[in-house]
Design a protein around this motif. Sequence first.
Motif, mmCIF file in Angstrom:
data_model
loop_
_atom_site.group_PDB
_atom_site.id
_atom_site.type_symbol
_atom_site.label_atom_id
_atom_site.label_comp_id
_atom_site.label_asym_id
_atom_site.label_seq_id
_atom_site.Cartn_x
_atom_site.Cartn_y
_atom_site.Cartn_z
ATOM 1 N N HIS A 102 0.838 -1.198 0.000
ATOM 2 C CA HIS A 102 0.000 0.000 0.000
ATOM 3 C C HIS A 102 0.879 1.257 0.000
ATOM 4 C CE1 HIS A 102 -3.538 -2.422 1.205
ATOM 5 N NE2 HIS A 102 -2.706 -3.042 2.029
ATOM 6 N N SER B 128 0.256 5.542 0.441
ATOM 7 C CA SER B 128 -0.567 6.741 0.584
ATOM 8 C C SER B 128 0.296 7.954 0.294
ATOM 9 C CB SER B 128 -1.136 6.856 2.002
ATOM 10 O OG SER B 128 -1.999 5.778 2.312
ATOM 11 N N ARG C 260 -3.740 4.518 -2.209
ATOM 12 C CA ARG C 260 -4.971 4.789 -1.481
ATOM 13 C C ARG C 260 -4.720 5.845 -0.408
ATOM 14 N NH1 ARG C 260 -6.374 2.029 -5.080
ATOM 15 N NH2 ARG C 260 -7.605 0.094 -5.089
ATOM 16 N N GLU D 30 -8.488 4.836 3.719
ATOM 17 C CA GLU D 30 -8.822 3.624 2.958
ATOM 18 C C GLU D 30 -7.863 2.484 3.280
ATOM 19 O OE1 GLU D 30 -9.522 3.938 -1.185
ATOM 20 O OE2 GLU D 30 -10.727 5.758 -1.015
#
Length: 258
Positions: A37, A39, A244, A248
Motif C-alpha cells: 500500500h 498513501s 490509497r 482507505e
Amino acid sequence: MNDPDHDARRTLSRRVARRLTGMVRVAPILRSDARFHVSIAFDDCPETAATRGVELVAKFSAQATFFIATGLLGQDGVSGPITTAPRLRALADQGHEIALHTHSHRDLTHLSIAEAIEDIDTNINVLQDILGAQPSPHFAYPFGETTLPLKRALLPHVTTARGVRGGVNRAFADRMQLFACDLGSHRPDYVAAAHRLIEHAANSGGWLILFTHDVTENPSPYGVTPAILERLLQDAVSRGAELRPVAEVWSQLSEPHL
C-alpha cells in the motif's frame, strides 16, 4: 548569556526523549498484510499541492490525504500560500481525504495534554464547519513531534497519528506514531531514501506513507518538484503498489480477515 553546554545537554535530552518515544508502541498494529500500500499525503496543503499535486495524483487514478492545520488556511506559509476553505471543499468533493493536523500548527510537545487535545478538537470543529461533514479521524503531528503521554492521550480522539520517522508500516508498527517517508528537499538524500523504502515495501509488503508540502519547480525545503513526485509514484505503481488515502488503507488493514 547563553550557556553552550546547557544548550547541548538540552538538545541531547530532546533527541533521547524523541528516540524513546518512537520506540514505545502504545497501539501496535496487530495484523500483517502482504499487499503493498502507498498513501500520498500533503501536509498543510499549500496551493501548489491542491493544484499541481492533485494533477499528478490524478494521473494514477488515485486520491491523496491532506493533513490540514485550519489556522493556516489562507495564510502565507513556509511552503507557500496555503489553500482556502472553498478549495478544501472542492478537494473533498473529488474524493480526497481531509484529515487532521491541529488548528494552530504548534509543536504539541510544548503544550499540555489538555491544550493539545483542545487544539485538535478545534481543528475537527473548524473542518466540520468547512466540509459540512466530519473530517477524517486520521492525524499528523505538526513537525512530527510527540511524547509518550500524548500518544496515549490521543487514543480516544484520533484513529491513527502519523509522525515523520522513516519506515514502512506493518504488523507491530504503532498506529499512534506511524512511519512515513519525508519528501522534503531539505534532506539531500530524500529521493534515494524514498526509492529504497518503495523497493523494501514492494518486496516484503506493507504500508508506505509518502508525505510532502508544496509541489513546484522551485520547492521550499519542505516540498518536492513535480518531476520527482511523479517519478516516485510511477516507481511505486510499477512495483504493484495500491495507491490509497490513509483512511482507505487503514480500513483495509482493519478488516477481520487480514
